[in-house]
Motif scaffolding. Structure first.
Motif, mmCIF file in Angstrom:
data_model
loop_
_atom_site.group_PDB
_atom_site.id
_atom_site.type_symbol
_atom_site.label_atom_id
_atom_site.label_comp_id
_atom_site.label_asym_id
_atom_site.label_seq_id
_atom_site.Cartn_x
_atom_site.Cartn_y
_atom_site.Cartn_z
ATOM 1 N N ASP A 212 -3.123 1.571 -4.503
ATOM 2 C CA ASP A 212 -2.462 0.289 -4.740
ATOM 3 C C ASP A 212 -3.343 -0.861 -4.271
ATOM 4 O OD1 ASP A 212 -0.533 -1.682 -5.115
ATOM 5 O OD2 ASP A 212 0.397 -1.301 -3.159
ATOM 6 N N THR A 213 -4.352 -1.184 -5.048
ATOM 7 C CA THR A 213 -5.323 -2.202 -4.628
ATOM 8 C C THR A 213 -4.750 -3.618 -4.643
ATOM 9 O OG1 THR A 213 -6.105 -2.089 -6.900
ATOM 10 C CG2 THR A 213 -7.398 -0.929 -5.246
ATOM 11 N N ASN A 214 -3.665 -3.841 -5.363
ATOM 12 C CA ASN A 214 -3.088 -5.194 -5.426
ATOM 13 C C ASN A 214 -1.787 -5.368 -4.644
ATOM 14 O OD1 ASN A 214 -5.136 -6.239 -6.989
ATOM 15 N ND2 ASN A 214 -4.166 -5.647 -8.925
ATOM 16 N N GLY A 215 -1.460 -4.396 -3.813
ATOM 17 C CA GLY A 215 -0.256 -4.547 -2.983
ATOM 18 C C GLY A 215 1.022 -4.615 -3.790
ATOM 19 N N LEU A 216 1.112 -3.838 -4.860
ATOM 20 C CA LEU A 216 2.294 -3.897 -5.717
ATOM 21 C C LEU A 216 3.262 -2.743 -5.484
ATOM 22 C CD1 LEU A 216 0.458 -4.857 -9.016
ATOM 23 C CD2 LEU A 216 2.103 -6.294 -7.785
ATOM 24 N N VAL A 217 2.799 -1.698 -4.818
ATOM 25 C CA VAL A 217 3.623 -0.493 -4.705
ATOM 26 C C VAL A 217 4.475 -0.524 -3.433
ATOM 27 C CG1 VAL A 217 3.629 2.024 -4.524
ATOM 28 C CG2 VAL A 217 1.991 0.882 -6.040
ATOM 29 N N ILE A 218 5.745 -0.333 -3.626
ATOM 30 C CA ILE A 218 6.712 -0.255 -2.538
ATOM 31 C C ILE A 218 7.117 1.212 -2.449
ATOM 32 C CG2 ILE A 218 9.021 -0.962 -1.815
ATOM 33 C CD1 ILE A 218 8.290 -3.550 -3.688
ATOM 34 N N PHE A 219 6.609 1.867 -1.417
ATOM 35 C CA PHE A 219 6.817 3.306 -1.239
ATOM 36 C C PHE A 219 8.090 3.501 -0.431
ATOM 37 C CE2 PHE A 219 6.368 7.214 1.147
ATOM 38 C CZ PHE A 219 5.612 8.078 0.358
ATOM 39 N N THR A 220 8.921 4.408 -0.871
ATOM 40 C CA THR A 220 10.114 4.670 -0.058
ATOM 41 C C THR A 220 10.313 6.168 0.112
ATOM 42 O OG1 THR A 220 12.506 4.346 0.092
ATOM 43 C CG2 THR A 220 11.562 4.318 -2.100
ATOM 44 N N SER A 221 10.745 6.543 1.303
ATOM 45 C CA SER A 221 11.007 7.958 1.569
ATOM 46 C C SER A 221 12.086 8.072 2.642
ATOM 47 C CB SER A 221 9.726 8.688 1.967
ATOM 48 O OG SER A 221 9.978 10.079 2.044
ATOM 49 N N THR A 222 12.295 9.286 3.101
ATOM 50 C CA THR A 222 13.449 9.560 3.953
ATOM 51 C C THR A 222 13.203 10.813 4.781
ATOM 52 O OG1 THR A 222 15.779 10.195 3.852
ATOM 53 C CG2 THR A 222 14.437 10.880 2.011
ATOM 54 N N PHE A 223 13.907 10.916 5.906
ATOM 55 C CA PHE A 223 13.912 12.162 6.668
ATOM 56 C C PHE A 223 15.023 13.116 6.201
ATOM 57 C CE2 PHE A 223 11.600 9.349 9.609
ATOM 58 C CZ PHE A 223 10.489 10.140 9.844
ATOM 59 N N SER A 224 15.750 12.708 5.183
ATOM 60 C CA SER A 224 16.879 13.531 4.732
ATOM 61 C C SER A 224 16.425 14.867 4.161
ATOM 62 C CB SER A 224 17.683 12.789 3.664
ATOM 63 O OG SER A 224 18.293 11.640 4.210
ATOM 64 N N LYS A 225 15.260 14.909 3.558
ATOM 65 C CA LYS A 225 14.815 16.146 2.920
ATOM 66 C C LYS A 225 13.831 16.936 3.770
ATOM 67 C CE LYS A 225 17.304 15.033 -0.685
ATOM 68 N NZ LYS A 225 17.592 13.616 -0.472
ATOM 69 N N THR A 226 13.176 16.310 4.738
ATOM 70 C CA THR A 226 12.212 17.035 5.574
ATOM 71 C C THR A 226 12.767 17.328 6.964
ATOM 72 O OG1 THR A 226 11.282 14.930 6.278
ATOM 73 C CG2 THR A 226 10.175 16.057 4.457
ATOM 74 N N PHE A 227 13.931 16.759 7.289
ATOM 75 C CA PHE A 227 14.493 16.970 8.634
ATOM 76 C C PHE A 227 15.996 17.185 8.496
ATOM 77 C CE2 PHE A 227 15.531 15.415 13.017
ATOM 78 C CZ PHE A 227 14.820 16.392 13.702
#
Lengths: 403, 403
Positions: free
Chosen positions: B224-239
């Motif tokens: 993401d060289t232009n700072g456009l990506v908003i990454f989202t994740s969670t501990f719901s599936k790994t914890f």
């Protein structure tokens, strides 16, 4: 090319208060700014036992997703307590568990408000309710208040002249920021008007149980013959905020809509915290804990009022709340509370200037004081510093005017 | 007089799926419908120790309000893990803690979408993302997908012809509902297009770490060289999901806005849960726990695929995910998955019909199967019942046509 945000974001600015609250974390700062409960009141040891029990007995369920509506036993207990304390007659089905009562405010904006719709509120009103609702781009009309709450003649006048009122937001018990409560007659008069105009009302009641003297006054919800009142409260002030457990109590036709909103917004509130509160209520005396808080905050309020009465110049007035966490100070017109705050911060004492509690501006000569979060000694010392700042401000102003 | 709701509520209907999920709680039901992690994987005993430690050592802080951004040590750990796992280069300041990643979706709608704005997504896409964003009244355009994810020629065509695209929502890793992943080349091609059109992208990545074979593919965020990506994740599936802890990782200019939104929406996420995850990471081997989940789900996927390959008629196809929780079944055009579900429920097996995953309708002959939440024996038995229902449905159709 720049990324554009939604129009609603134009109204959401980083609040001045956030900056103040950051400063209040400095060492030696005596802060009457926040609205935090006293951490020494949190039942930490009991929570250790409760946390163990819940994980031991219902671990897999406690750590799993849960229903959007909330944990049934807790919804039942909430309904039972509300009916006992506030003279309502709600059932578990009328209760939706939320992430604190702040979430109830956000959801209410989402449920009722189109851009440009009118929200009525008290003047002043809870600043974070303003931020929550602002995201839905309403127009606020702040109805004047007196020591008994919203002035009904003004409410009636506004309702008669405005076609587009979609929601009324009020805090009848130990209001944030003023600490004032509506007596029974005011509540009855309010509900009579509401029933005529048929407008939904958010009754925000986080502090009602924290009454230091006299009896709890029945909630608006208890007089809600047309199902218009949406009652919201939280365990943040009667137990602890860290679990982030609040609720909405309303007609099922509203709860169904709130459930849809909650599904899209965050699926569900942590069931573990809900189980813990329910277990605490079974294994410990929840009311005893509330009683302890009442004792603690009553003493703090008494000390703050004693100090203010003794020290403040005559032209500064303040409210005398019978419960809750806050009182409200009115300075002479020529004192700007934001300027005063700058002087206070130098003296290591803080408060929240009143302006933020007026959705359309105003109240520059007012501020809010919190007494729940500071020990007596600090309250005494903090009020001394505050009064000193006020006196110096007034002397300096005279000098400025003379000079 | 009736109370009127906001226009946005017209689009939010009680989902058919909720009704299905209620039915799946019947005894003897084998449900491939939900998206729940395996509760037997939750580290209940470790959580007991961790919960004790947090309350003993930081009880008052754990039960108090906290900062909107989240618990600093956890934000640091999340940034470190993301960089290690997904080849990103984010820091704690880029991370905002949310109540599950569902909240990130709601906030993203609030941040970017005016009524009528266009959201692009994969076809099909995660149904709860559709509900979250729908509250902001966008128009969805679902871009066709193949086994390698979003079809870039179609994306380019849409971007070239539509002026009003404000947000793109994608799940490049083990997509919900298909289970498909985007290979590196597809990701690079996607980012090349995004950078030209300069549109913000939500990269929803709850399952990326649950890869059963081969190496994790770098996230879109890592390119993401232009700072456009908003990454989202969670501990719901790994914890575990019960703590309701997710996050957004993005440029600070976005995080600042999300923080404002979160203040209005719920003030803060429970700090206790955040402290517990951070403590668990210090005291236990978080990666070992993830590895256990991978082993568990790999076996379940294998069993489900083995059964589907053995039993399904040739005209029914399905995906072969290399990770995550779901696979996707495509029936012949003349089978309606919602009708089939009714037959299946009678046989005590359930799934989610595919139609809900298409924001503008379609996919009537598709459905989603979850394999994470059922033991092997149940998967075997459940697929037998499901296949039996399909065979009977086809026989009955023939009869109907002939008759």
């Amino acid at each position: 090319m720049t990324v554009t945000f939604a129009r609603r974001m134009d109204g959401l600015k980083a609040s001045e208060i956030r900056e103040i609250l950051k400063l209040t974390q400095q060492k030696d700062m005596i802060s009457f700014a926040g609205g935090l409960p006293a951490p020494e009141s949190f039942p930490v040891e009991a929570m250790q036992k409760v946390a163990q029990k819940v994980l031991e007995q219902q671990g897999s369920q406690a750590l799993q997703y849960s229903t959007t509506e909330g944990y049934e036993p807790l919804r039942e207990k909430i309904a039972e307590r509300m009916n006992r304390k506030f003279a309502t007659s709600v059932q578990a089905n009328n209760v939706l568990i939320t992430c604190g009562s702040q979430q109830a405010l956000d959801f209410s904006g989402k449920l009722f408000l189109n851009e440009g719709d009118i929200v009525l509120c008290e003047s002043p009103t809870y600043l974070a309710a303003i931020s929550a609702l602002k995201a839905y781009q309403p127009r606020f009309i702040a109805i004047p208040t007196d020591a008994q709450g919203m002035v009904l003649a003004e409410l009636e006048k506004t309702l008669a002249s405005q076609k587009n009122v979609k929601l009324i937001y009020v805090i009848p018990d130990f209001q944030n920021p003023t600490g004032n409560s509506w007596p029974l007659e005011r509540r009855r008069g309010f509900m009579e008007i509401i029933n005529r105009y048929h407008i939904p009302v958010i009754e925000d009641n986080p502090y009602g149980e924290l009454r230091f003297e006299n009896k709890i006054i029945p909630a608006l919800k208890s007089m809600d013959t047309n199902g218009l009142v949406i009652f919201t409260s939280t365990f943040s002030k009667t137990f602890c905020p860290g679990l982030r457990i609040g609720w909405i109590a309303a007609e099922e036709k509203f709860i169904e809509k709130y459930v849809l909103i909650k599904q899209g917004a965050d699926l569900c509130t942590s069931i573990r915290g809900q189980m813990e509160i329910a277990t605490y209520m079974d294994d410990y005396d929840f009311e005893e804990n509330v009683e302890k808080l009442i004792q603690l905050y009553r003493v703090r309020r008494d000390v703050m009022i004693e100090m203010l009465e003794k020290k403040l110049p005559q032209n500064v007035t303040f409210t005398h709340p019978q419960g809750g966490l806050f009182l409200w100070v009115q300075l002479p017109e020529d004192i700007d509370a934001s300027e005063l705050l700058q002087d206070c911060l130098k003296k290591k004492v803080a408060f929240i200037p009143g302006e933020s509690f007026f959705p359309n501006g105003g109240g520059k000569n007012t501020f809010r004081l919190n007494y729940s979060n500071m020990a007596e000694l600090n309250i005494r010392e903090g009020i001394k510093r505050l009064v000193q700042a006020i006196l110096e401000y007034q002397t300096d102003s005279k000098k400025r005017v003379v000079g």
